[in-house]
Design a protein around this motif. Structure first.
Motif, short mmCIF file in Angstrom:
data_model
loop_
_atom_site.label_atom_id
_atom_site.label_comp_id
_atom_site.label_asym_id
_atom_site.label_seq_id
_atom_site.Cartn_x
_atom_site.Cartn_y
_atom_site.Cartn_z
N ILE A 182 0.83 -1.20 0.00
CA ILE A 182 0.00 0.00 0.00
C ILE A 182 0.87 1.25 0.00
CG2 ILE A 182 -1.86 -1.20 1.20
CD1 ILE A 182 -1.05 0.52 3.71
N SER A 183 0.27 2.34 -0.40
CA SER A 183 0.95 3.63 -0.41
C SER A 183 0.84 4.30 0.95
CB SER A 183 0.35 4.53 -1.49
OG SER A 183 0.85 5.85 -1.38
N ILE A 203 -8.99 -0.38 -1.12
CA ILE A 203 -7.92 -1.37 -1.03
C ILE A 203 -8.58 -2.74 -1.19
CG2 ILE A 203 -6.07 -2.35 0.38
CD1 ILE A 203 -5.93 0.30 1.86
N THR A 204 -8.22 -3.47 -2.24
CA THR A 204 -8.84 -4.76 -2.51
C THR A 204 -7.76 -5.81 -2.75
OG1 THR A 204 -8.99 -4.27 -4.88
CG2 THR A 204 -10.87 -3.69 -3.52
N ASP A 259 -4.46 -0.84 -4.66
CA ASP A 259 -4.66 0.29 -3.74
C ASP A 259 -4.86 1.54 -4.60
OD1 ASP A 259 -4.69 2.11 -1.70
OD2 ASP A 259 -2.55 1.99 -1.26
N TYR A 260 -6.03 2.11 -4.50
CA TYR A 260 -6.34 3.33 -5.27
C TYR A 260 -6.94 4.37 -4.34
CZ TYR A 260 -8.94 6.69 -8.01
OH TYR A 260 -9.43 7.86 -8.52
N ASN A 283 -4.63 11.47 -8.14
CA ASN A 283 -5.06 10.08 -8.28
C ASN A 283 -3.83 9.19 -8.15
OD1 ASN A 283 -7.89 10.35 -8.78
ND2 ASN A 283 -7.38 11.17 -10.81
N ASN A 284 -3.89 8.26 -7.21
CA ASN A 284 -2.77 7.34 -6.99
C ASN A 284 -3.28 5.91 -7.10
OD1 ASN A 284 0.22 7.37 -5.55
ND2 ASN A 284 -0.93 5.53 -5.07
#
Length: 976
Positions: free
Chosen positions: A189-190, A434-435, A456-457, A485-486
């Protein structure tokens, strides 16, 4: 068929049915252990103990010797040899000692398969779910502070969602990030910090989106040995977060609610003398006049209130299990008109698709909303706390009858702090998904595989608005809108093969590969010269806009081989290839190696006969590993980039001052680690000791170029640094009885950082520090390098003929020298946990020692031209010459203060009520205090904060930064 029937019949005649029974208790208290596993090793025969610790099961066995294993979570496993012979009834009682160091805990090390902690040659730390909640923290990284050796956790801002920095074993890069890699259920994840609007060091990092109540446990792996498996993105260590999973059975619910109060822990001294200079800038004019003095801190700070609600449900069948949760947090800050809201939904579902395949799906949606107040600081002159430190506190900051606020800093254009908190409107909104999907296959007893795909968006949107006719330098108004947008995903496949080479030697072989992709797109627009009432940037008269896009791919593959000998000696080796698209094509793929070993000496017969009474457990371990660092370069930093612009109405491209370099390669890290784990006095006392030495070569630095090149600098692999340190974990149980327990955990970490090579042996000023934090060869990263006092032979400060201090020079004639170090000499914690029947008490102290802070606030407030500092009052009273603070202002040594502190980080008192109701299992009440007391000599609000946010090198930098609040929390947790 007849032959097979004959063989099976003969075999059955050689077997007998045996009955195993006994009781499992806890060493010391003799209390029964419910739920302990008892089984015959390498067989399917076994059971778990009942509520009274009793067990019984039957097994059909051939005559011979077998190993009976006793295990329970949190206790040391025991193995005994049994003989299946004449008697068919076998009775064995067993007492299990508490596993203080969790050596029998199963941990995940990157290959997708769990391993016993005793097999590892490198240190790994664990934090359980109960340590992450009921402590006043709203973020995961807050909650783990002081609970992990080698992890320096610092909250950079006391803002409700203020960013937090975690350094595992010191900084390992200069141009990049030293943050560890964060993984949730196998998903990378970010945790980026995006300053879409300038809040003055209050940037959020995205762990603020994760609810600690959803976490089952956290594992922290430090060192390059672990990174050889996880890849070079993990060169700064790995923080593995495991969320709660479903359990089969009737649905179980947990509801939690708590209310909290946040308040300023202390005020700083300010000028209370009811006099003011007629001419502040004239040292010879001592004429004064009477004034009123105002405590401008009252204009900034207020008590904040918060509430949190959480509901979870778990249950399922033998084939399907689920965990669901929903949460809401609303937490006000101590700066007026600031808050942070978080709404979350979490789902984990596991389906047993067949006898050999499990499928797990995870989904997490989070919406985070913050209302912010800018505090100025490094980049912009507007802001609330910036206005405070520049203000003359003899001016009443209140607005007049028409609502117009007065200028409180007449000599330098800054904002009236009362107006900043009342009229400025800054805010951020984040929507995050997060999926994950994991396939876990066990083809047979030897071969298994795991595939994980995770995404992770998030979209982060920020707005800023300063109305017209204000006291800031943007008097004609200011508006900004920025969006980011990440998106990132990772795809990992690992295959593991286990086999027994001999009766004593086991082999585990793992091969795996991964592909990761990260994409960022941002756009922003800001404007000044707003019309009345307009809050959008498009309504301004002077517009600025910007857009950026980047894409980076990471890939890697590894092979790991492990051997165990008699479950006492373990040897591991691995090789990994890593690559990243941000580096040159000929250098981007690099090989890294790892080797480690561990030896559980206490399992040897000679040890048990000689030291067994004193040392129950003794394990030695050693590891060596290599890793790269892939964070130092942006997606296109190896190129010479051009900036589009307009020239006389025509399109143009202007080269940047940074020259490209297509031959850049990843920074390289080598680390050696040596340690031991030991348990004493029937495992009532445990010690974990680790020594490490880390060398980082090929550091990426911006080398200054000659003017004739046409460029200012370019990235080159020309730096080196080292980290050397010691980590000690001590766990003990001084008292353990049926009604009363006392557990103690203490940590001590010491890291020495040194930059061993800088291009040309020079110095590099770190951006965002007003040229105060430097990279200097032979010094720790980010030392303070500025002007210092001239001193007499006895070391006292030299004064000129008028009684004012002045700046000194070194023997080499230099006007600056190293005057402080923001890297601590050591840090540690001590946690005491008490339980008496249904009452519980936890007390945690955190300490950071040998740590310098540059107090920029005092440098401004003590200057007579602003007048708000306590020292200006001393000048007005004649205790110091007029303008003494102005003379000190350019002697930066004066403002380097000892920031060492000991904080009462957590106090938690709880009571668990177990009502005899059909639908309520238990009700737990808790009263929590966080950051209650700080024992320090720092003159500012808080020595822990840093205005540069999550910056890698600019640390200990206190300028217009929100202090960490003192928090009180009252909570109720109901299980049903």
């Amino acid at each position: 068929m007849l032959f097979a029937l004959l063989v099976s019949t003969l075999s059955a005649f050689g077997q007998s049915q045996y009955t195993f029974s006994g009781t499992v208790t806890e060493t010391g208290t003799n209390l029964p252990l419910a739920g302990a596993s008892v089984f015959i090793e390498n067989s399917s025969f076994g059971t778990v103990t009942d509520f009274d610790g009793n067990y019984t099961f039957t097994a059909t066995l051939d005559s011979g010797s077998y190993t009976l294993v006793f295990s329970s979570l949190g206790f040391t496993s025991q193995r005994i040899s049994i003989d299946a012979g004449g008697s068919t009834t076998i009775t064995n009682d067993m007492a299990l000692a508490e596993d203080l160091l969790s050596l029998d805990e199963v941990v995940v090390t990157g290959s997708g398969a769990g391993v016993n902690k005793r097999t590892l040659g490198n240190a790994i730390s664990s934090v359980k779910a109960e340590q992450l909640v009921e402590n006043g923290a709203t973020q995961i990284d807050q909650a783990i502070s002081g609970k992990i050796t080698g992890a320096l956790v610092q909250q950079n801002s006391g803002d409700p969602a203020g960013g937090i920095s975690i350094r595992l074993r010191g900084p390992s890069t200069i141009a990049g990030s030293s943050d560890p890699l964060y993984i949730i259920d196998g998903i990378i994840i970010s945790n980026s910090s995006n300053e879409l609007v300038d809040l003055g060091g209050n940037a959020q990092n995205r762990l603020a989106d994760i609810n600690p109540n959803d976490i089952e446990k956290i594992e922290v792996i430090k060192g390059a040995a672990a990174a050889a498996i996880y890849g070079s993105r993990a060169s700064n260590g790995v923080v593995q977060i495991f969320t709660k999973q479903g359990r089969s059975g009737e649905p179980k619910f947990t509801f939690m609610t708590n209310a909290r109060i946040n308040e300023l822990r202390k005020e700083i001294d300010y000028n209370t003398v009811p006099l003011a200079w007629e001419v502040p800038t004239d040292r010879s004019n001592l004429a004064t006049y009477e004034v009123d003095r105002y405590n401008l801190q009252d204009e900034l700070f207020d008590t904040g209130f918060g509430i949190e609600n959480y509901l979870s449900m778990t249950g399922g069948t033998e084939k399907t299990s689920y965990f669901l949760s929903a949460s809401h947090l609303d937490n006000e800050g101590i700066i007026k008109n600031t808050d942070f809201k978080r709404y979350g939904f979490k789902a984990n579902i596991t389906q047993k698709a067949s006898d050999w395949l499990d499928i797990t799906g995870g989904f997490n949606y989070v919406r985070s909303v913050s209302k912010d107040v800018p505090n100025g600081g490094i980049n912009n002159p507007y802001g609330a706390i910036t206005g405070y430190v520049f203000s003359d506190n003899s001016i009443d900051p209140s607005p007049d009858e028409s609502g117009v606020y007065p200028v409180t800093s007449p000599l330098v254009p800054r904002t009236n702090p009362a107006e900043a908190v009342a009229r400025f409107d800054f805010g951020q909104k984040t929507n995050r998904f997060i999926t994950s999907l994991a396939l876990d296959a066990k083809f047979n007893d030897n071969l298994s595989a795991k595939y994980t795909f995770g995404m992770d968006y998030y979209n982060q949107s920020a707005t800023a608005y300063i109305p017209i006719n204000n006291t800031s330098p943007n008097a004609d108004g200011y508006a900004r809108r920025a969006d980011l947008n990440n998106f990132q995903y990772n795809s990992d496949l690992n295959v593991t093969y286990r086999t027994e080479l001999t009766d004593d030697i086991r082999s585990t072989s793992t091969i795996g590969g991964s592909w990761q992709y990260e994409e960022r797109e941002s756009v922003g627009i800001n404007a000044t010269g707003l019309p009345p009432l307009v809050q959008t940037a498009t309504g301004g008269s002077i517009l600025e806009q910007g857009e950026s896009r980047s894409q980076i791919s990471y890939w890697g593959a590894f092979y790991q081989q492990s051997f165990s000998y008699k479950d006492k000696i373990y040897i591991n080796g691995a090789v990994r290839m890593d690559g990243a698209s941000s580096f040159g094509e000929d250098e981007r793929n690099q090989l890294y190696f790892k080797a480690s070993s561990s030896y559980v000496m206490s399992d040897e017969e000679f040890w048990q006969n000689t030291f067994g009474d004193a040392f129950n457990i003794f394990k030695v371990r050693a590891s060596w590993g290599q890793a790269g660092n892939l964070t130092a370069l942006g997606a296109y930093s190896r190129f010479t980039n051009y900036n589009p612009s307009a020239l006389t109405g025509a399109v143009s491209l202007t080269p940047s001052t940074l020259l490209g370099n297509a031959d850049l390669k990843p920074e390289r890290q080598d680390e050696f680690e040596l340690g031991f784990d030991s348990g004493f006095m029937n495992n009532r006392l445990g010690i974990e000791f680790t020594y490490y030495k880390q060398k980082v070569t090929d550091l990426l630095l911006q080398r200054v170029l000659g003017p004739s090149s046409g460029f200012g600098s370019r990235f080159e692999n020309v730096g080196n640094l080292e980290n050397t340190g010691v980590e000690i974990l001590l766990r003990g149980t001084p008292i353990k009885s049926q009604d009363f327990n006392w557990d103690v955990t203490a940590t001590f970490s010491k890291n020495k950082n040194e930059v061993t090579n800088v291009a040309g042996g020079g110095r590099i000023a770190l951006g965002g520090s007003f040229s105060t934090n430097y990279v200097i060869e032979g010094e720790p990263l980010g030392v303070f390098y500025r002007q210092f006092y001239a001193r007499n032979e006895d070391g006292s400060i030299a004064l000129d003929e008028n009684g004012y201090p002045y700046r000194g020079t070194t023997e080499e004639g230099e006007a600056s020298k190293v005057i402080g170090d923001p890297n601590p000499d050591w840090f540690g914690s001590i946690i005491n946990e008490f339980s008496y029947k249904d009452f519980g008490l936890r007390v945690q102290f955190d300490a950071i020692q040998g740590y310098d802070v540059f107090n920029w606030n005092r440098r401004l407030m003590d200057n007579v031209i602003f007048g708000g500092g306590a020292q200006v009052g001393a000048e007005l009273l004649g205790e110091l010459p007029k303008g003494y603070g102005s003379a000190q202002a350019n002697i930066f040594e004066e403002f380097v203060e000892d920031g060492s502190f000991v904080k009462l980080r957590e106090v938690a008192l709880s009571y668990t009520l177990k009502p005899k109701w059909d639908y309520i299992d238990n009700v737990k009440f808790s009263l929590v205090g966080r950051n209650l007391i700080s024992w320090d000599d720092y003159s500012g609000w808080d020595p822990e904060v840093s205005a540069a946010g999550q910056s890698n090198g600019v640390r200990g930098f206190d300028f217009a930064t929100v202090p960490i609040p003192r928090t009180y929390q009252l909570g109720v947790n109901v299980s049903f």
